[in-house]
Design a protein around this motif. Structure first.
Motif, PDB file in Angstrom:
ATOM      1  N   LEU A  42       2.568  -0.868  -2.593  1.00 12.75           N
ATOM      2  CA  LEU A  42       1.635   0.548  -2.691  1.00 12.75           C
ATOM      3  C   LEU A  42       1.750   1.590  -2.337  1.00 12.75           C
ATOM      4  O   LEU A  42       1.447   2.740  -2.793  1.00 12.75           O
ATOM      5  CB  LEU A  42       0.430  -0.485  -2.037  1.00 12.75           C
ATOM      6  N   HIS A  43       2.624   1.695  -1.286  1.00 13.96           N
ATOM      7  CA  HIS A  43       2.922   2.791  -0.718  1.00 13.96           C
ATOM      8  C   HIS A  43       3.925   3.759  -1.475  1.00 13.96           C
ATOM      9  O   HIS A  43       3.707   4.892  -1.859  1.00 13.96           O
ATOM     10  CB  HIS A  43       3.562   2.560   0.766  1.00 13.96           C
ATOM     11  N   VAL A  44       4.765   3.004  -2.232  1.00 11.60           N
ATOM     12  CA  VAL A  44       5.816   3.434  -3.089  1.00 11.60           C
ATOM     13  C   VAL A  44       4.870   3.897  -4.451  1.00 11.60           C
ATOM     14  O   VAL A  44       5.232   5.350  -4.911  1.00 11.60           O
ATOM     15  CB  VAL A  44       6.925   2.665  -3.746  1.00 11.60           C
ATOM     16  N   GLN A 101       3.416 -15.647   4.474  1.00  9.68           N
ATOM     17  CA  GLN A 101       2.569 -14.747   4.178  1.00  9.68           C
ATOM     18  C   GLN A 101       2.431 -13.588   4.635  1.00  9.68           C
ATOM     19  O   GLN A 101       2.058 -12.375   3.847  1.00  9.68           O
ATOM     20  CB  GLN A 101       1.175 -15.464   4.663  1.00  9.68           C
ATOM     21  N   ARG A 102       3.108 -13.325   5.691  1.00  9.76           N
ATOM     22  CA  ARG A 102       2.923 -12.017   6.432  1.00  9.76           C
ATOM     23  C   ARG A 102       4.297 -11.173   5.557  1.00  9.76           C
ATOM     24  O   ARG A 102       4.072  -9.964   5.455  1.00  9.76           O
ATOM     25  CB  ARG A 102       3.680 -12.065   7.694  1.00  9.76           C
ATOM     26  N   ALA A 123      11.655  -4.910  -7.335  1.00  6.44           N
ATOM     27  CA  ALA A 123      12.696  -5.796  -7.374  1.00  6.44           C
ATOM     28  C   ALA A 123      13.316  -5.885  -5.920  1.00  6.44           C
ATOM     29  O   ALA A 123      13.649  -7.153  -5.768  1.00  6.44           O
ATOM     30  CB  ALA A 123      13.810  -5.113  -8.495  1.00  6.44           C
ATOM     31  N   LYS A 124      13.550  -5.161  -5.358  1.00  3.69           N
ATOM     32  CA  LYS A 124      13.956  -5.204  -3.637  1.00  3.69           C
ATOM     33  C   LYS A 124      12.939  -6.255  -3.155  1.00  3.69           C
ATOM     34  O   LYS A 124      13.463  -7.139  -2.624  1.00  3.69           O
ATOM     35  CB  LYS A 124      13.976  -4.111  -3.148  1.00  3.69           C
ATOM     36  N   SER A 125      11.648  -6.099  -3.193  1.00  5.43           N
ATOM     37  CA  SER A 125      10.899  -7.062  -2.703  1.00  5.43           C
ATOM     38  C   SER A 125      10.964  -8.457  -2.830  1.00  5.43           C
ATOM     39  O   SER A 125      10.810  -9.501  -1.858  1.00  5.43           O
ATOM     40  CB  SER A 125       9.469  -6.396  -2.608  1.00  5.43           C
ATOM     41  N   ALA A 126      10.817  -8.595  -4.404  1.00  2.00           N
ATOM     42  CA  ALA A 126      11.221 -10.001  -4.819  1.00  2.00           C
ATOM     43  C   ALA A 126      12.238 -10.644  -4.414  1.00  2.00           C
ATOM     44  O   ALA A 126      12.419 -11.793  -4.170  1.00  2.00           O
ATOM     45  CB  ALA A 126      11.043  -9.787  -6.407  1.00  2.00           C
ATOM     46  N   ALA A 176       5.528  -6.694   2.100  1.00  2.00           N
ATOM     47  CA  ALA A 176       6.041  -6.414   0.485  1.00  2.00           C
ATOM     48  C   ALA A 176       5.127  -5.619  -0.259  1.00  2.00           C
ATOM     49  O   ALA A 176       5.339  -4.556  -1.049  1.00  2.00           O
ATOM     50  CB  ALA A 176       6.795  -7.645  -0.023  1.00  2.00           C
ATOM     51  N   MET A 177       3.813  -6.101  -0.369  1.00  2.00           N
ATOM     52  CA  MET A 177       2.987  -5.630  -1.068  1.00  2.00           C
ATOM     53  C   MET A 177       2.323  -4.152  -0.578  1.00  2.00           C
ATOM     54  O   MET A 177       2.412  -3.126  -1.237  1.00  2.00           O
ATOM     55  CB  MET A 177       1.704  -6.655  -1.195  1.00  2.00           C
ATOM     56  N   VAL A 178       2.406  -4.115   0.680  1.00  2.00           N
ATOM     57  CA  VAL A 178       1.986  -3.092   1.359  1.00  2.00           C
ATOM     58  C   VAL A 178       3.136  -1.610   0.972  1.00  2.00           C
ATOM     59  O   VAL A 178       2.732  -0.714   0.617  1.00  2.00           O
ATOM     60  CB  VAL A 178       1.817  -2.946   2.962  1.00  2.00           C
TER      61      VAL A 178
END
Length: 66
Positions: free
Chosen positions: A40-42, A29-30, A58-61, A35-37
């Motif tokens: 959103l910054h990008v 979850q962390r 894609a990198k986060s996924a 990844a979401m943060v």
């Protein structure tokens, strides 16, 4: 009305197991939240560069699924 010690014990065992399960899920979850943060910054920084947003997604996924 008296409490049933067996029911209380079962309830405590159930709660302990739930806490264990939540502790196991916490790192995932962390990572998802981080990844979401990042995404959103990008998005915030890249108002005209949609490719950078897609690359970050894609990198986060990839990181989350590996």
């Amino acid at each position: 009305m008296q409490s049933d010690p067996i029911k209380q014990s079962k309830a405590i065992i159930k709660l302990i197991q739930e806490v264990k399960n939540l502790k196991l899920e916490l790192p995932s979850q962390r990572a998802q939240a981080a990844a979401m943060v990042e995404i959103l910054h990008v998005i915030e920084r890249s108002t005209n560069d949609i490719q950078q947003v897609f690359d970050t997604i894609a990198k986060s996924a990839t990181e989350l699924c590996s």
